[in-house]
Motif scaffolding. Structure first.
Motif, PDB file in Angstrom:
ATOM      1  N   UNK A  95       7.197  -5.356   1.544  1.00  0.00           N
ATOM      2  CA  UNK A  95       6.554  -4.069   1.279  1.00  0.00           C
ATOM      3  C   UNK A  95       5.049  -4.242   1.453  1.00  0.00           C
ATOM      4  N   UNK A  96       4.494  -3.532   2.417  1.00  0.00           N
ATOM      5  CA  UNK A  96       3.063  -3.648   2.713  1.00  0.00           C
ATOM      6  C   UNK A  96       2.225  -3.279   1.488  1.00  0.00           C
ATOM      7  N   UNK A  97       1.160  -4.058   1.282  1.00  0.00           N
ATOM      8  CA  UNK A  97       0.187  -3.746   0.243  1.00  0.00           C
ATOM      9  C   UNK A  97       0.494  -4.277  -1.146  1.00  0.00           C
ATOM     10  N   UNK A  98       1.658  -4.883  -1.349  1.00  0.00           N
ATOM     11  CA  UNK A  98       1.963  -5.402  -2.685  1.00  0.00           C
ATOM     12  C   UNK A  98       1.180  -6.689  -2.921  1.00  0.00           C
ATOM     13  N   UNK A  99       0.900  -7.009  -4.173  1.00  0.00           N
ATOM     14  CA  UNK A  99       0.205  -8.271  -4.468  1.00  0.00           C
ATOM     15  C   UNK A  99       0.940  -9.492  -3.915  1.00  0.00           C
ATOM     16  N   UNK A 100       2.258  -9.487  -4.012  1.00  0.00           N
ATOM     17  CA  UNK A 100       3.034 -10.622  -3.509  1.00  0.00           C
ATOM     18  C   UNK A 100       2.889 -10.744  -1.995  1.00  0.00           C
TER      19      UNK A 100
END
Length: 168
Positions: free
Chosen positions: A135-140
């Motif tokens: 998922x784009x933009x997640x911290x991970x």
């Protein structure tokens, strides 16, 4: 042990004398410092010494915490395939030579991966981590992108998959 062991008769449960010996085995500072690889996996041969026909279907040998692991100060490879519920990555920060990390268990404080300076490869088999990484933009996702930018080989996949078709 002081007596003969009939594995066909006694090997279907823990052999108390063998377990006692293994629990008391003297792990000196020198021996612990020589450890370069740790792998938590129920398929390892060590378990056969205490319970010859152990099938791995229960939690009798599960690791409850990693207390004391820092004594293996020259650790280069850490793998948690099974037998431990979650790995808090902060527990691994004392390993300044850690190059390879494989986590097929739950993961806490994944951001601490960024504080492992000698990391060369990370393999993760975990549904939650996979969902976040894809998922784009997640911290991970940002953490794993940063690792890749540093030249770390990164492999993250969902739990039911083999690691040969890694998506990132």
């Amino acid at each position: 042990m002081g007596r003969a062991v009939d594995l066909e008769d006694e090997g279907y449960e823990i052999i108390p004398e063998a377990q006692d010996y293994l629990e008391r085995y003297p792990l000196t500072d020198e021996l612990l410092a020589a450890v370069e690889e740790i792998e938590f996996d129920g398929g390892e041969t060590a378990y056969r010494f205490a319970w010859y026909f152990w099938d791995g279907e229960d939690d009798v040998f599960d690791v409850k915490d990693l207390s004391g692991i820092e004594l293996c100060r020259n650790l280069r490879s850490f793998s948690a395939i099974s037998m431990i519920g979650k790995v808090d990555v902060r527990t691994l920060l004392s390993f300044q030579r850690l190059e390879n990390l494989r986590l097929n268990t739950g993961i806490d404080h994944i951001e601490a991966l960024l504080d492992l300076p000698t990391l060369k490869e990370v393999k993760v088999l975990d549904d939650g981590t996979y969902d976040e990484v894809t998922t784009a933009g997640t911290p991970t996702r940002r953490i794993f992108d940063t690792l890749k930018d540093r030249g770390v080989r990164v492999s993250v996949h969902w739990m039911s998959a083999m690691l040969s078709n890694d998506p990132i």
